[in-house]
Scaffold this motif. Sequence first.
Motif, short mmCIF file in Angstrom:
data_model
loop_
_atom_site.label_atom_id
_atom_site.label_comp_id
_atom_site.label_asym_id
_atom_site.label_seq_id
_atom_site.Cartn_x
_atom_site.Cartn_y
_atom_site.Cartn_z
N ALA A 175 64.89 107.42 -17.10
CA ALA A 175 63.91 106.76 -16.84
C ALA A 175 62.90 107.29 -16.32
N THR A 176 61.52 106.99 -16.64
CA THR A 176 60.28 107.31 -15.78
C THR A 176 59.91 106.52 -14.78
N ILE A 177 59.19 107.22 -13.82
CA ILE A 177 58.62 106.41 -12.78
C ILE A 177 58.05 105.13 -12.99
N GLU A 178 57.32 105.19 -14.09
CA GLU A 178 56.36 103.97 -14.62
C GLU A 178 57.49 102.84 -15.12
N GLU A 179 58.53 103.43 -15.97
CA GLU A 179 59.57 102.54 -16.59
C GLU A 179 60.36 102.01 -15.37
N ILE A 180 60.80 102.49 -14.28
CA ILE A 180 61.31 102.10 -13.05
C ILE A 180 60.67 100.97 -12.83
N ALA A 181 59.23 101.42 -12.31
CA ALA A 181 58.43 100.32 -11.57
C ALA A 181 58.44 98.95 -12.42
N GLN A 197 60.58 98.04 -14.79
CA GLN A 197 61.95 97.17 -14.79
C GLN A 197 62.23 96.68 -13.52
N GLY A 198 61.75 97.29 -12.52
CA GLY A 198 62.09 96.72 -11.33
C GLY A 198 61.00 95.51 -10.60
N GLY A 199 59.83 95.18 -11.45
CA GLY A 199 58.86 94.61 -10.98
C GLY A 199 58.03 95.04 -9.67
N ILE A 200 58.22 96.18 -9.41
CA ILE A 200 57.47 96.79 -8.22
C ILE A 200 56.26 97.83 -8.69
N SER A 201 55.70 98.37 -7.50
CA SER A 201 54.55 99.07 -8.26
C SER A 201 55.07 100.76 -8.08
N VAL A 202 54.40 101.51 -8.85
CA VAL A 202 54.50 102.85 -9.06
C VAL A 202 54.65 103.55 -7.69
#
Length: 244
Positions: A193-199, A201-206
């Motif tokens: 996963a990329t940083i943007e995808e992790i953000a 999926q987790g409902g958090i900011s980059v």
Amino acid sequence: MDTGTVTADVSKLIGAMYDSACGTGDWPQLDSAGLNGQQWQELLPHLQRALFLQQRLREARLASHCAQAALDAMGAAVLVLDASLALRFATPAGHALHAAQLEHAAPPALVRAVRLVIASAGGAAQCQSLRLARKQQAPLAVTISPLADCQPSCALLIARDPTKTCTSVPALRQLFDLTQAEAQVGKALAQGATIEEIAAQGGISVNTVKTHLHHTYLKTDTRRQGELIALIHGATAHLAIVDA
């Protein structure tokens, strides 16, 4: 204490040894009252040998159970094949793989690799690696190596699904002292996963993801995503843990 009492006590002791060594259901019962002193002396060495062999068998069974548990924990299909690709041993996943793909029509490349590895067992041992195609699924990564001290000569085959990660959040937390959030970011990165995808999926900011990643770098002594991913894969490659 008279001789009769001593003989009776000894007979009880040897009788207990007999039951322990031979079992009470598989061998004739020992009639201690019908044996004299000479017969006890003749019987004792055999019982001692039986007890020794029983202990060796218990140790062998324990070693076998431990080895089986270790193989199961690897999360891979493990098989032992002879030169004709006859199955000599397999874990449950190995049995399933053999029944599905090897029992009736093994791929020629696999047959050649197994026979090459077995033929090399007498000299400089060779290992082989190949991909085993599957219908509508990614190929399995297969490693084949000689199995020492095996008669007839056999090869050890370990097959893994490269698309399945064994990375576990609890394991990452324990290995690197990460927080839950840091471990989740590390696992997601290791899964591609990329940083943007992790953000997303987790409902958090980059920026929050980057903060977790920065803390993870410090705790794992890494500096870049590539280093961190390689470390996670290397540290958890032997695990087959289902995430809680």
